[in-house]
Design a protein around this motif. Structure first.
Motif, PDB file in Angstrom:
ATOM      1  N   PHE A 122      49.269 -12.292  13.572  1.00 17.10           N
ATOM      2  CA  PHE A 122      48.388 -13.096  12.755  1.00 17.10           C
ATOM      3  C   PHE A 122      47.140 -13.495  13.549  1.00 17.10           C
ATOM      4  O   PHE A 122      47.197 -13.622  14.767  1.00 17.10           O
ATOM      5  N   PRO A 123      46.034 -13.739  12.876  1.00 19.05           N
ATOM      6  CA  PRO A 123      44.828 -14.190  13.582  1.00 19.05           C
ATOM      7  C   PRO A 123      45.046 -15.544  14.240  1.00 19.05           C
ATOM      8  O   PRO A 123      45.703 -16.415  13.677  1.00 19.05           O
ATOM      9  N   PHE A 124      44.464 -15.717  15.427  1.00 14.61           N
ATOM     10  CA  PHE A 124      44.433 -17.035  16.053  1.00 14.61           C
ATOM     11  C   PHE A 124      43.318 -17.874  15.439  1.00 14.61           C
ATOM     12  O   PHE A 124      43.466 -19.085  15.228  1.00 14.61           O
ATOM     13  N   ALA A 125      42.184 -17.241  15.159  1.00 21.13           N
ATOM     14  CA  ALA A 125      41.033 -17.963  14.611  1.00 21.13           C
ATOM     15  C   ALA A 125      40.260 -17.060  13.666  1.00 21.13           C
ATOM     16  O   ALA A 125      40.152 -15.853  13.890  1.00 21.13           O
ATOM     17  N   VAL A 126      39.716 -17.663  12.605  1.00 21.69           N
ATOM     18  CA  VAL A 126      38.869 -16.941  11.651  1.00 21.69           C
ATOM     19  C   VAL A 126      37.615 -17.779  11.420  1.00 21.69           C
ATOM     20  O   VAL A 126      37.697 -18.988  11.181  1.00 21.69           O
ATOM     21  N   VAL A 127      36.449 -17.129  11.492  1.00 19.51           N
ATOM     22  CA  VAL A 127      35.164 -17.810  11.303  1.00 19.51           C
ATOM     23  C   VAL A 127      34.523 -17.284  10.031  1.00 19.51           C
ATOM     24  O   VAL A 127      34.352 -16.066   9.863  1.00 19.51           O
ATOM     25  N   ARG A 128      34.151 -18.208   9.129  1.00 20.04           N
ATOM     26  CA  ARG A 128      33.524 -17.827   7.862  1.00 20.04           C
ATOM     27  C   ARG A 128      32.294 -18.698   7.602  1.00 20.04           C
ATOM     28  O   ARG A 128      32.168 -19.789   8.151  1.00 20.04           O
ATOM     29  N   PHE A 129      31.428 -18.196   6.711  1.00 18.52           N
ATOM     30  CA  PHE A 129      30.238 -18.952   6.326  1.00 18.52           C
ATOM     31  C   PHE A 129      30.042 -18.846   4.818  1.00 18.52           C
ATOM     32  O   PHE A 129      30.406 -17.841   4.204  1.00 18.52           O
ATOM     33  N   LEU A 130      29.461 -19.901   4.233  1.00 14.75           N
ATOM     34  CA  LEU A 130      29.037 -19.863   2.841  1.00 14.75           C
ATOM     35  C   LEU A 130      27.875 -20.817   2.636  1.00 14.75           C
ATOM     36  O   LEU A 130      27.677 -21.748   3.415  1.00 14.75           O
ATOM     37  N   TRP A 131      27.105 -20.567   1.579  1.00 10.49           N
ATOM     38  CA  TRP A 131      25.920 -21.375   1.268  1.00 10.49           C
ATOM     39  C   TRP A 131      26.295 -22.500   0.310  1.00 10.49           C
ATOM     40  O   TRP A 131      27.191 -22.350  -0.532  1.00 10.49           O
ATOM     41  N   ILE A 132      25.578 -23.622   0.403  1.00 10.34           N
ATOM     42  CA  ILE A 132      25.716 -24.727  -0.545  1.00 10.34           C
ATOM     43  C   ILE A 132      24.324 -25.228  -0.888  1.00 10.34           C
ATOM     44  O   ILE A 132      23.362 -25.014  -0.139  1.00 10.34           O
ATOM     45  N   PRO A 133      24.162 -25.901  -2.033  1.00  8.01           N
ATOM     46  CA  PRO A 133      22.848 -26.447  -2.395  1.00  8.01           C
ATOM     47  C   PRO A 133      22.556 -27.730  -1.635  1.00  8.01           C
ATOM     48  O   PRO A 133      23.413 -28.613  -1.553  1.00  8.01           O
ATOM     49  N   THR A 134      21.364 -27.853  -1.083  1.00 11.97           N
ATOM     50  CA  THR A 134      21.024 -29.078  -0.355  1.00 11.97           C
ATOM     51  C   THR A 134      20.671 -30.207  -1.294  1.00 11.97           C
ATOM     52  O   THR A 134      20.431 -31.328  -0.853  1.00 11.97           O
ATOM     53  N   SER A 135      20.657 -29.945  -2.592  1.00  6.26           N
ATOM     54  CA  SER A 135      20.434 -31.031  -3.550  1.00  6.26           C
ATOM     55  C   SER A 135      21.585 -32.020  -3.539  1.00  6.26           C
ATOM     56  O   SER A 135      21.471 -33.141  -4.034  1.00  6.26           O
ATOM     57  N   GLU A 136      22.707 -31.615  -2.948  1.00  7.11           N
ATOM     58  CA  GLU A 136      23.856 -32.508  -2.841  1.00  7.11           C
ATOM     59  C   GLU A 136      23.698 -33.407  -1.616  1.00  7.11           C
ATOM     60  O   GLU A 136      23.967 -32.982  -0.496  1.00  7.11           O
ATOM     61  N   GLU A 137      23.263 -34.616  -1.814  1.00  5.68           N
ATOM     62  CA  GLU A 137      23.094 -35.559  -0.721  1.00  5.68           C
ATOM     63  C   GLU A 137      24.410 -36.298  -0.466  1.00  5.68           C
ATOM     64  O   GLU A 137      24.949 -36.921  -1.382  1.00  5.68           O
ATOM     65  N   VAL A 158      38.892 -31.172   9.656  1.00  4.95           N
ATOM     66  CA  VAL A 158      39.879 -31.525   8.639  1.00  4.95           C
ATOM     67  C   VAL A 158      41.039 -30.542   8.760  1.00  4.95           C
ATOM     68  O   VAL A 158      40.833 -29.323   8.730  1.00  4.95           O
ATOM     69  N   GLY A 159      42.251 -31.065   8.900  1.00  5.90           N
ATOM     70  CA  GLY A 159      43.418 -30.188   8.965  1.00  5.90           C
ATOM     71  C   GLY A 159      43.323 -29.207  10.116  1.00  5.90           C
ATOM     72  O   GLY A 159      43.127 -29.597  11.265  1.00  5.90           O
ATOM     73  N   ASP A 160      43.405 -27.905   9.798  1.00  6.75           N
ATOM     74  CA  ASP A 160      43.360 -26.880  10.839  1.00  6.75           C
ATOM     75  C   ASP A 160      41.997 -26.200  10.922  1.00  6.75           C
ATOM     76  O   ASP A 160      41.877 -25.106  11.461  1.00  6.75           O
ATOM     77  N   SER A 161      40.951 -26.859  10.395  1.00 13.01           N
ATOM     78  CA  SER A 161      39.625 -26.236  10.358  1.00 13.01           C
ATOM     79  C   SER A 161      38.532 -27.184  10.830  1.00 13.01           C
ATOM     80  O   SER A 161      38.618 -28.403  10.643  1.00 13.01           O
ATOM     81  N   GLY A 162      37.494 -26.603  11.436  1.00 12.02           N
ATOM     82  CA  GLY A 162      36.280 -27.329  11.773  1.00 12.02           C
ATOM     83  C   GLY A 162      35.149 -26.830  10.889  1.00 12.02           C
ATOM     84  O   GLY A 162      35.118 -25.652  10.508  1.00 12.02           O
ATOM     85  N   PHE A 163      34.198 -27.723  10.540  1.00 11.27           N
ATOM     86  CA  PHE A 163      33.099 -27.389   9.635  1.00 11.27           C
ATOM     87  C   PHE A 163      31.776 -27.859  10.218  1.00 11.27           C
ATOM     88  O   PHE A 163      31.696 -28.950  10.786  1.00 11.27           O
ATOM     89  N   ILE A 164      30.738 -27.067  10.045  1.00 13.16           N
ATOM     90  CA  ILE A 164      29.368 -27.475  10.371  1.00 13.16           C
ATOM     91  C   ILE A 164      28.466 -27.044   9.218  1.00 13.16           C
ATOM     92  O   ILE A 164      28.428 -25.869   8.844  1.00 13.16           O
ATOM     93  N   GLY A 165      27.738 -28.010   8.662  1.00 12.06           N
ATOM     94  CA  GLY A 165      26.724 -27.712   7.661  1.00 12.06           C
ATOM     95  C   GLY A 165      25.347 -27.894   8.277  1.00 12.06           C
ATOM     96  O   GLY A 165      25.120 -28.858   9.002  1.00 12.06           O
ATOM     97  N   PHE A 166      24.429 -26.960   7.978  1.00 13.11           N
ATOM     98  CA  PHE A 166      23.083 -27.071   8.552  1.00 13.11           C
ATOM     99  C   PHE A 166      22.054 -26.437   7.636  1.00 13.11           C
ATOM    100  O   PHE A 166      22.352 -25.486   6.905  1.00 13.11           O
ATOM    101  N   PRO A 167      20.799 -26.971   7.655  1.00 12.98           N
ATOM    102  CA  PRO A 167      19.748 -26.407   6.815  1.00 12.98           C
ATOM    103  C   PRO A 167      19.423 -24.979   7.245  1.00 12.98           C
ATOM    104  O   PRO A 167      19.336 -24.678   8.433  1.00 12.98           O
ATOM    105  N   ARG A 186      44.925 -21.177  13.699  1.00  5.86           N
ATOM    106  CA  ARG A 186      46.358 -21.166  13.375  1.00  5.86           C
ATOM    107  C   ARG A 186      47.095 -21.819  14.539  1.00  5.86           C
ATOM    108  O   ARG A 186      47.284 -21.230  15.592  1.00  5.86           O
ATOM    109  N   ARG A 187      47.474 -23.046  14.333  1.00  2.00           N
ATOM    110  CA  ARG A 187      48.103 -23.826  15.396  1.00  2.00           C
ATOM    111  C   ARG A 187      49.194 -24.693  14.795  1.00  2.00           C
ATOM    112  O   ARG A 187      48.913 -25.512  13.927  1.00  2.00           O
ATOM    113  N   SER A 188      50.430 -24.502  15.221  1.00  2.00           N
ATOM    114  CA  SER A 188      51.543 -25.296  14.717  1.00  2.00           C
ATOM    115  C   SER A 188      51.294 -26.772  14.997  1.00  2.00           C
ATOM    116  O   SER A 188      50.952 -27.158  16.113  1.00  2.00           O
TER     117      SER A 188
END
Length: 230
Positions: A122-137, A158-167, A186-188
């Motif tokens: 199984f993967p130890f780590a997976v990195v993904r990206f997605l776009w969001i609207p900046t109109s959401e303050e 949060v949980g087993d994931s880290g998040f960074i949002g940036f313009p 993936r960490r027990s």
């Protein structure tokens, strides 16, 4: 015609949307890979872990996306010095990934999947990206965050994931001008080293922002993000 943000996303709740996407994909990555079962050589006691077919050091994973500091954080987080990021016969490639990412809007795109020699099933780590609207303050505390960091617009664990949002104005979907990167580990027992997770993710996000041409507006820290809460 330039696509517009779907009303369901633009009307609110993007943080929960991102966390929900990460959680569902995390289950798929850990529960469905290789049919949900480890290879026989991993389940027999005393059997050595299989050798990596394409081993690379941390500074070379994900097409060299990690800085020296980010690579050191990945080594500390995993307890390994060699990794593989091959999916089939195709290694991750930064330019191809960012070209795929530009027109995707709120659809998560996987940049890199990292495996270690101690568990190739199984993967130890997976990195993904997605776009969001900046109109959401942001107006409310980040839901269920265990740690919050000074990086980009927002950064949290949060949980087993880290998040960074940036313009980032390099996307091709109208109104989608903020990018969220997230790293699932993936960490027990969940993440016990959130600062290391955020350091790896910040390095990955910085490399993606540089390739997209939005590094200046992203304002991601050059080193380890500073924890401001949690």
């Amino acid at each position: 015609m330039t696509p517009h943000a779907p009303r369901s996303v633009a009307s609110g709740g993007w943080r929960r949307l991102v966390v929900g996407v990460a959680s569902s994909l995390s289950l798929l990555a850990t529960g469905c890979s290789s049919g949900g079962e480890a290879p026989e050589e991993l389940t027999e006691r005393g059997t050595p872990a299989p050798r990596l077919e394409h081993p690379v050091p941390a500074v070379e994973v994900c097409d060299g996306a990690l800085s020296d500091q980010g690579a050191a954080a990945l080594e500390s987080l995993s307890g390994e010095t060699q990794f593989t990021d091959m999916e089939g016969e195709v290694p991750p490639e930064m330019t191809g990934f960012t070209e795929e990412l530009r027109p995707t809007g709120a659809n998560a795109v996987t940049f890199c999947t990292i495996r270690t020699p101690s568990d190739m099933a199984f993967p130890f780590a997976v990195v993904r990206f997605l776009w969001i609207p900046t109109s959401e303050e942001p107006s409310a505390p980040i839901p269920d965050a265990t740690a919050i960091y000074a990086a980009g617009s927002e950064a949290w664990i949060v949980g087993d994931s880290g998040f960074i949002g940036f313009p980032c104005s390099a996307g091709e979907v109208e109104e989608y001008d903020q990018l969220v990167g997230y790293l699932t580990i993936r960490r027990s027992g969940g993440i016990t080293e959130p600062d290391l997770v955020m350091e790896v993710l910040n390095a990955m996000a910085s490399a993606v922002a540089e390739e997209l041409g939005c590094a200046e507006e992203a304002e991601l820290p050059s080193g380890a993000p500073q924890r401001i809460e949690g």
